[in-house]
Scaffold this motif. Sequence first.
Motif, PDB file in Angstrom:
ATOM      1  N   MET A 152       0.660  -1.209   0.097  1.00  0.00           N
ATOM      2  CA  MET A 152      -0.024   0.124  -0.094  1.00  0.00           C
ATOM      3  C   MET A 152       0.715   1.208   0.088  1.00  0.00           C
ATOM      4  SD  MET A 152      -2.749   1.225   2.952  1.00  0.00           S
ATOM      5  CE  MET A 152      -3.940   2.107   2.384  1.00  0.00           C
ATOM      6  N   LYS A 153       0.473   2.297  -0.732  1.00  0.00           N
ATOM      7  CA  LYS A 153       1.395   3.535  -1.143  1.00  0.00           C
ATOM      8  C   LYS A 153       0.845   4.437   0.122  1.00  0.00           C
ATOM      9  CE  LYS A 153       3.519   2.419  -4.893  1.00  0.00           C
ATOM     10  NZ  LYS A 153       4.944   2.381  -4.898  1.00  0.00           N
ATOM     11  N   ARG A 154       1.765   5.400   0.763  1.00  0.00           N
ATOM     12  CA  ARG A 154       1.098   6.070   1.613  1.00  0.00           C
ATOM     13  C   ARG A 154       2.178   7.466   1.320  1.00  0.00           C
ATOM     14  NH1 ARG A 154      -0.997   3.937   6.202  1.00  0.00           N
ATOM     15  NH2 ARG A 154      -0.636   1.516   6.108  1.00  0.00           N
ATOM     16  N   ALA A 155       1.516   8.595   1.593  1.00  0.00           N
ATOM     17  CA  ALA A 155       1.875   9.905   1.407  1.00  0.00           C
ATOM     18  C   ALA A 155       3.469  10.179   2.286  1.00  0.00           C
ATOM     19  CB  ALA A 155       0.931  10.940   1.683  1.00  0.00           C
ATOM     20  N   ARG A 156       4.090  10.707   1.645  1.00  0.00           N
ATOM     21  CA  ARG A 156       5.323  11.021   2.282  1.00  0.00           C
ATOM     22  C   ARG A 156       6.192  12.050   1.781  1.00  0.00           C
ATOM     23  NH1 ARG A 156       9.230   5.992   2.458  1.00  0.00           N
ATOM     24  NH2 ARG A 156      10.759   7.742   3.006  1.00  0.00           N
ATOM     25  N   ASP A 157       7.059  12.506   2.218  1.00  0.00           N
ATOM     26  CA  ASP A 157       7.984  13.642   1.644  1.00  0.00           C
ATOM     27  C   ASP A 157       7.337  14.618   1.179  1.00  0.00           C
ATOM     28  OD1 ASP A 157      10.580  12.007   1.928  1.00  0.00           O
ATOM     29  OD2 ASP A 157      10.078  10.967  -0.006  1.00  0.00           O
ATOM     30  N   PHE A 158       6.487  15.502   2.053  1.00  0.00           N
ATOM     31  CA  PHE A 158       5.727  16.541   1.807  1.00  0.00           C
ATOM     32  C   PHE A 158       6.607  17.919   1.463  1.00  0.00           C
ATOM     33  CE2 PHE A 158       3.316  13.729   4.470  1.00  0.00           C
ATOM     34  CZ  PHE A 158       2.122  13.896   3.778  1.00  0.00           C
ATOM     35  N   PHE A 159       6.199  18.777   0.739  1.00  0.00           N
ATOM     36  CA  PHE A 159       6.794  19.984   0.169  1.00  0.00           C
ATOM     37  C   PHE A 159       5.969  20.997   0.049  1.00  0.00           C
ATOM     38  CE2 PHE A 159       6.525  17.353  -3.693  1.00  0.00           C
ATOM     39  CZ  PHE A 159       5.874  18.274  -4.509  1.00  0.00           C
ATOM     40  N   ASN A 160       6.373  22.328   0.278  1.00  0.00           N
ATOM     41  CA  ASN A 160       5.489  23.628  -0.145  1.00  0.00           C
ATOM     42  C   ASN A 160       6.679  24.537  -0.344  1.00  0.00           C
ATOM     43  OD1 ASN A 160       5.839  25.008   2.492  1.00  0.00           O
ATOM     44  ND2 ASN A 160       4.311  23.460   3.282  1.00  0.00           N
ATOM     45  N   ALA A 161       6.392  25.490  -1.155  1.00  0.00           N
ATOM     46  CA  ALA A 161       7.266  26.650  -1.290  1.00  0.00           C
ATOM     47  C   ALA A 161       6.826  27.687  -2.003  1.00  0.00           C
ATOM     48  CB  ALA A 161       8.506  25.860  -1.885  1.00  0.00           C
ATOM     49  N   THR A 162       7.521  28.795  -2.390  1.00  0.00           N
ATOM     50  CA  THR A 162       6.999  29.607  -3.359  1.00  0.00           C
ATOM     51  C   THR A 162       8.415  29.972  -4.276  1.00  0.00           C
ATOM     52  OG1 THR A 162       5.750  30.693  -1.814  1.00  0.00           O
ATOM     53  CG2 THR A 162       6.329  32.195  -3.571  1.00  0.00           C
ATOM     54  N   GLY A 163       8.144  30.034  -5.385  1.00  0.00           N
ATOM     55  CA  GLY A 163       9.460  30.179  -6.635  1.00  0.00           C
ATOM     56  C   GLY A 163       9.939  28.791  -6.627  1.00  0.00           C
ATOM     57  N   ASN A 164      11.017  29.029  -7.245  1.00  0.00           N
ATOM     58  CA  ASN A 164      11.791  27.588  -7.781  1.00  0.00           C
ATOM     59  C   ASN A 164      12.140  26.811  -6.703  1.00  0.00           C
ATOM     60  OD1 ASN A 164      11.529  28.903 -10.363  1.00  0.00           O
ATOM     61  ND2 ASN A 164      13.684  29.594 -10.567  1.00  0.00           N
ATOM     62  N   VAL A 203      14.365  18.972  -5.161  1.00  0.00           N
ATOM     63  CA  VAL A 203      14.501  18.115  -4.138  1.00  0.00           C
ATOM     64  C   VAL A 203      15.147  16.750  -4.664  1.00  0.00           C
ATOM     65  CG1 VAL A 203      12.311  17.097  -4.193  1.00  0.00           C
ATOM     66  CG2 VAL A 203      13.483  16.857  -2.168  1.00  0.00           C
ATOM     67  N   LYS A 204      15.801  16.130  -4.256  1.00  0.00           N
ATOM     68  CA  LYS A 204      16.449  14.658  -4.517  1.00  0.00           C
ATOM     69  C   LYS A 204      15.804  13.690  -3.340  1.00  0.00           C
ATOM     70  CE  LYS A 204      20.216  12.900  -6.884  1.00  0.00           C
ATOM     71  NZ  LYS A 204      19.678  12.949  -8.095  1.00  0.00           N
ATOM     72  N   PHE A 205      15.307  12.574  -3.854  1.00  0.00           N
ATOM     73  CA  PHE A 205      14.807  11.707  -2.885  1.00  0.00           C
ATOM     74  C   PHE A 205      15.777  10.513  -2.747  1.00  0.00           C
ATOM     75  CE2 PHE A 205      11.373  13.734  -5.225  1.00  0.00           C
ATOM     76  CZ  PHE A 205      10.300  14.180  -4.089  1.00  0.00           C
ATOM     77  N   GLY A 206      15.739   9.861  -1.594  1.00  0.00           N
ATOM     78  CA  GLY A 206      16.547   8.877  -1.273  1.00  0.00           C
ATOM     79  C   GLY A 206      16.613   7.715  -2.100  1.00  0.00           C
ATOM     80  N   SER A 207      15.438   7.452  -2.710  1.00  0.00           N
ATOM     81  CA  SER A 207      15.105   6.361  -3.596  1.00  0.00           C
ATOM     82  C   SER A 207      14.144   6.620  -4.558  1.00  0.00           C
ATOM     83  CB  SER A 207      14.605   5.078  -2.839  1.00  0.00           C
ATOM     84  OG  SER A 207      13.540   5.313  -2.028  1.00  0.00           O
ATOM     85  N   GLU A 208      13.968   5.713  -5.528  1.00  0.00           N
ATOM     86  CA  GLU A 208      12.945   6.084  -6.540  1.00  0.00           C
ATOM     87  C   GLU A 208      11.455   6.297  -6.161  1.00  0.00           C
ATOM     88  OE1 GLU A 208      13.597   2.822  -9.320  1.00  0.00           O
ATOM     89  OE2 GLU A 208      14.973   4.029 -10.639  1.00  0.00           O
ATOM     90  N   ARG A 209      10.788   7.139  -6.902  1.00  0.00           N
ATOM     91  CA  ARG A 209       9.272   7.298  -6.400  1.00  0.00           C
ATOM     92  C   ARG A 209       8.557   7.483  -7.792  1.00  0.00           C
ATOM     93  NH1 ARG A 209      11.514   6.940  -1.993  1.00  0.00           N
ATOM     94  NH2 ARG A 209      11.286   8.711  -0.441  1.00  0.00           N
ATOM     95  N   GLU A 210       7.424   6.899  -7.639  1.00  0.00           N
ATOM     96  CA  GLU A 210       6.521   6.691  -8.798  1.00  0.00           C
ATOM     97  C   GLU A 210       5.225   7.484  -8.923  1.00  0.00           C
ATOM     98  OE1 GLU A 210       4.809   2.227  -8.601  1.00  0.00           O
ATOM     99  OE2 GLU A 210       6.640   2.643  -9.908  1.00  0.00           O
ATOM    100  N   GLU A 211       4.777   7.899  -7.652  1.00  0.00           N
ATOM    101  CA  GLU A 211       3.578   8.570  -7.401  1.00  0.00           C
ATOM    102  C   GLU A 211       3.841   9.943  -6.981  1.00  0.00           C
ATOM    103  OE1 GLU A 211       0.400   6.589  -5.781  1.00  0.00           O
ATOM    104  OE2 GLU A 211       1.007   4.741  -6.558  1.00  0.00           O
ATOM    105  N   LEU A 212       3.107  11.128  -7.767  1.00  0.00           N
ATOM    106  CA  LEU A 212       3.513  12.458  -7.409  1.00  0.00           C
ATOM    107  C   LEU A 212       2.322  13.172  -7.264  1.00  0.00           C
ATOM    108  CD1 LEU A 212       5.497  14.821  -7.234  1.00  0.00           C
ATOM    109  CD2 LEU A 212       5.416  15.017  -9.645  1.00  0.00           C
ATOM    110  N   VAL A 213       2.119  14.303  -6.385  1.00  0.00           N
ATOM    111  CA  VAL A 213       1.122  15.041  -6.299  1.00  0.00           C
ATOM    112  C   VAL A 213       1.598  16.523  -6.075  1.00  0.00           C
ATOM    113  CG1 VAL A 213      -0.853  15.918  -4.703  1.00  0.00           C
ATOM    114  CG2 VAL A 213      -0.713  13.428  -4.952  1.00  0.00           C
TER     115      VAL A 213
END
Length: 78
Positions: free
Chosen positions: A1-13, A16-26
């Motif tokens: 089961m996939k779970r949300a992780r590695d949350f981000f929020n920002a303004t402008g450019n 981020v580099k993740f520690g392993s491969e990801r395949e689902e993005l929001v």
Amino acid sequence: MKRARDFFNATGNFSVKFGSEREELVVINDGASDLTFTAGYTTFTLKPGEVFDERITEFTSLTITAMGSFRGYVRDDA
């Protein structure tokens, strides 16, 4: 089961580099202008107020080019 992780929020450019491969993005464009992101081989533009919530080709880094604010996360195995 996939779970949300590695949350981000920002303004402008943003990048981020993740520690392993990801395949689902929001990504949610909260700004007043277009936002462009690149994750792996996927480059996509979001209009203001749009949401990208997809399974894509595996990626280890995310780059966002934006003038306004945005937020998001990736999903990964629990």
